[in-house]
Design a protein around this motif. Structure first.
Motif, short mmCIF file in Angstrom:
data_model
loop_
_atom_site.label_atom_id
_atom_site.label_comp_id
_atom_site.label_asym_id
_atom_site.label_seq_id
_atom_site.Cartn_x
_atom_site.Cartn_y
_atom_site.Cartn_z
N UNK A 51 0.83 -1.21 0.00
CA UNK A 51 0.00 0.00 0.00
C UNK A 51 0.87 1.26 0.00
N UNK A 52 1.97 1.19 0.75
CA UNK A 52 2.89 2.33 0.77
C UNK A 52 3.49 2.56 -0.62
N UNK A 53 3.80 1.45 -1.30
CA UNK A 53 4.38 1.56 -2.65
C UNK A 53 3.37 2.15 -3.63
N UNK A 54 2.11 1.73 -3.50
CA UNK A 54 1.07 2.31 -4.35
C UNK A 54 0.97 3.81 -4.11
N UNK A 55 0.97 4.19 -2.84
CA UNK A 55 0.85 5.62 -2.52
C UNK A 55 1.99 6.44 -3.12
N UNK A 56 3.20 5.94 -2.90
CA UNK A 56 4.33 6.77 -3.34
C UNK A 56 4.45 6.80 -4.86
N UNK A 57 4.15 5.68 -5.53
CA UNK A 57 4.27 5.71 -6.99
C UNK A 57 3.17 6.58 -7.60
N UNK A 58 1.98 6.54 -7.00
CA UNK A 58 0.91 7.43 -7.46
C UNK A 58 1.31 8.89 -7.28
N UNK A 59 1.88 9.16 -6.12
CA UNK A 59 2.28 10.54 -5.82
C UNK A 59 3.37 11.00 -6.81
N UNK A 60 4.35 10.13 -7.03
CA UNK A 60 5.44 10.51 -7.95
C UNK A 60 4.93 10.78 -9.36
N UNK A 61 4.04 9.92 -9.81
CA UNK A 61 3.53 10.09 -11.17
C UNK A 61 2.71 11.38 -11.28
N UNK A 62 1.86 11.61 -10.28
CA UNK A 62 1.06 12.83 -10.29
C UNK A 62 1.96 14.07 -10.27
N UNK A 63 2.96 14.04 -9.41
CA UNK A 63 3.87 15.20 -9.35
C UNK A 63 4.61 15.39 -10.67
N UNK A 68 6.63 -4.97 -8.66
CA UNK A 68 7.68 -4.62 -9.61
C UNK A 68 7.17 -3.59 -10.64
N UNK A 69 5.92 -3.76 -11.08
CA UNK A 69 5.33 -2.77 -12.00
C UNK A 69 5.27 -1.39 -11.35
N UNK A 70 4.87 -1.38 -10.09
CA UNK A 70 4.77 -0.10 -9.38
C UNK A 70 6.14 0.55 -9.26
N UNK A 71 7.12 -0.26 -8.98
CA UNK A 71 8.48 0.27 -8.84
C UNK A 71 8.97 0.83 -10.18
N UNK A 72 8.60 0.14 -11.27
CA UNK A 72 8.98 0.64 -12.60
C UNK A 72 8.26 1.96 -12.91
N UNK A 73 7.01 2.05 -12.48
CA UNK A 73 6.26 3.29 -12.73
C UNK A 73 6.92 4.46 -11.97
N UNK A 74 7.42 4.16 -10.77
CA UNK A 74 8.15 5.19 -10.02
C UNK A 74 9.41 5.60 -10.79
N UNK A 75 10.10 4.62 -11.38
CA UNK A 75 11.28 4.93 -12.20
C UNK A 75 10.92 5.84 -13.37
N UNK A 76 9.83 5.49 -14.04
CA UNK A 76 9.47 6.26 -15.23
C UNK A 76 8.94 7.64 -14.87
#
Ligand SMILES: Nc1ncnc2c1ncn2[C@@H]1O[C@H](COP(=O)(O)OP(=O)(O)O)[C@@H](O)[C@H]1O
Ligand SMILES: [Mg+2]
Lengths: 227, 253
Positions: free
Chosen positions: A121-133, A196-204
């Protein structure tokens, strides 16, 4: 020397990529929602919607190449077009990762839920936040906001590792019956893939942030530490 | 940057009568590089270019303040031989202006003025200049025909050959391709790439893509001032000043 028509077309190109960003965001947000709520109907809409995003990516390529070839843009305009091409590439991959999440979700929905993994859940939150930002910093051409994103990437990597660790433990814990053990492993592995997908989305999202800095300031953040 | 400075321009002001056409221009021009001057029409590019070999001296009522040093020597010192200066600093204009003479005589002209009479040496120099101007192959069989029979692009390269014949150190070019078709323009641009190995080139162009293609350093002029100067790649991809950015991206001008 004024180039009104070119600038109109460039604004049009920006609108097109804003639209692509909005669709990619919707796709990703829905993927997260579908996973958390175990909603396979919602997951299916993501898979169905991916074609639109691919089509827009082609459209952005076409418009960008046209402007590069015909208008020979300079300076900020040139960086904007090159940046848009790079960003659209990252958006398309984010949308693909969202489809990937949706496909795993549909599988998971067919079986009883695994125990909760808080890091997920923490990973979902942060990757969502990073993408939105990342998307917002692009829209506002706000290099300062974009520069905050790469630092968040380490945290996303960390959560991903925690998810992996937790699920290895889940898989290692003995449970009665061969069939049950196989199914538990399959669900765990599908969840690891989502992580792993979420982590890749954070990378992108980090990539997008770097493109924003490139467009705004003309400097390449990427690999800058390594030089 | 350890480039040798060919021209050092310091606080140059230039007046046509009461009209101040150049205002406090300071600029170093590196040896054996191509420097492009860009900016909207009337901003003073040609005036600046003509200052470098004192072509403006021919215009009545002009005044120059500040310094222009060529290899460290002030070109506006009273003791300077202006003819010698213009030999060192040659010029090519927007419209090709060959003399109504043969191709050979056009190139030989400056050499004859300099007193060269030896036929073999003349011929050798003329041919070398035509080769250097990338024209020789096209005209070698008709050196004794009129230069006026050449195409516009060939005439312009002939003018370049004529300028090269007297072995200048610097070549000033004022919109050298603006009257030419795209293929002839391409030839001039290719030629500039060759020439800058041996000569210092200063080129005025209203075509920004051309400046971006041929030059190593670019200066942006606006209303008589040098707004920004820098290596060409940087200036066209990430200029420092908004005014430069606005001009090169076509937001004004
Ligand atoms: N012979 C001249 N007498 C008076 N004013 C001139 C003369 N030549 C140019 N000017 C003026 O000086 C300014 C700069 O001209 P110029 O150097 O030709 O600009 P550019 O080459 O950038 O188009 C312009 O305002 C022009 O009208
Ligand atoms: Mg001019």
């Amino acid at each position: 020397m004024e180039r009104q028509n070119f600038h109109k077309e460039l604004e049009q190109l920006k609108l097109t990529i804003y639209k692509m960003a909005a669709l990619a965001r919707q796709s990703f947000e829905n993927a997260c929602k579908a996973y958390l709520a175990r909603d396979d109907d919602l997951a299916q809409t993501i898979i169905d919607g991916d074609r639109d995003i691919n089509r827009i990516e082609l459209e952005i390529d076409r418009q960008s190449l046209r402007l590069l070839a015909l208008e020979q843009p300079m300076a900020r305009d040139l960086r904007m077009i090159v940046g848009i091409m790079r960003i659209s590439n990252d958006l398309e991959r984010i949308a693909d990762q969202s489809v990937n999440i949706a496909e795993r979700t549909i599988f998971l929905c067919q079986h009883s839920p695994l125990e909760r993994v808080p890091a997920m859940e923490a990973l979902i939150d942060i990757s969502k936040k990073m993408f939105t930002m990342a998307v917002t910093s692009f829209r506002d051409m706000d290099a300062e906001a974009a520069k905050e994103i790469p630092a968040m990437d380490d945290q996303a990597d960390e959560y991903n590792m925690q998810v992996l660790k937790s699920l290895i433990e889940v898989m290692a814990a003995s449970s009665p019956g061969f069939e049950k053990r196989v199914l538990k492993m399959r669900r765990s592995i599908q969840t690891i893939i989502i992580s792993r997908c979420l982590e890749r989305i954070a990378d992108m999202s980090t990539n997008i942030a770097e493109h924003v800095v490139f467009i705004a300031e003309g400097v390449n953040l990427k690999h800058i530490q390594k030089l | 940057m350890t480039d040798t400075i060919k021209f050092a321009v310091k606080k140059l002001d230039f007046y046509y009568g009461d009209f101040k056409a150049l205002d406090q221009i300071s600029m170093d021009i590196a040896e054996k590089q191509a420097t492009a001057l860009i900016g909207p029409s009337g901003c003073g590019k040609s005036t600046f270019l003509r200052c470098l070999n004192r072509m403006n001296d021919l215009i009545p009522g002009i005044r120059v303040d500040g310094e222009i040093l060529l290899d460290g020597e002030n070109t506006h010192d009273p003791g300077i031989d202006v003819v010698q200066l213009r030999r060192r600093v040659g010029m090519v204009f927007q419209k090709p202006n060959p003399f109504p003479k043969t191709i050979f005589e056009n190139v030989a002209y400056g050499l004859r003025v300099n007193g060269l009479k030896n036929k073999a040496m003349l011929r050798e120099s003329v041919e070398k200049s035509l080769v250097d101007a990338a024209l020789f192959d096209e005209v070698k069989d008709r050196l004794n025909q009129s230069a006026l029979g050449l195409s516009g692009g060939q005439q312009q390269r002939l003018c370049i050959a004529r300028a090269l014949a007297v072995k200048p150190e610097v070549l000033l070019m004022d919109e050298p391709a603006s009257a030419l078709d795209p293929i002839a323009t391409q030839k001039i641009e290719d030629l500039i790439h060759q020439l800058k190995k041996h000569y210092t080139i200063v080129i005025v162009t209203h075509n920004m893509q051309q400046a971006a293609r041929v030059s190593d350093v670019t200066g942006f002029f606006y209303m008589g001032r040098l707004i920004e100067t820098g290596d060409t790649e940087t200036l066209f991809t990430r200029p420092k000043l908004k005014q430069t950015e606005d001009y090169i991206t076509g937001r004004f001008g």
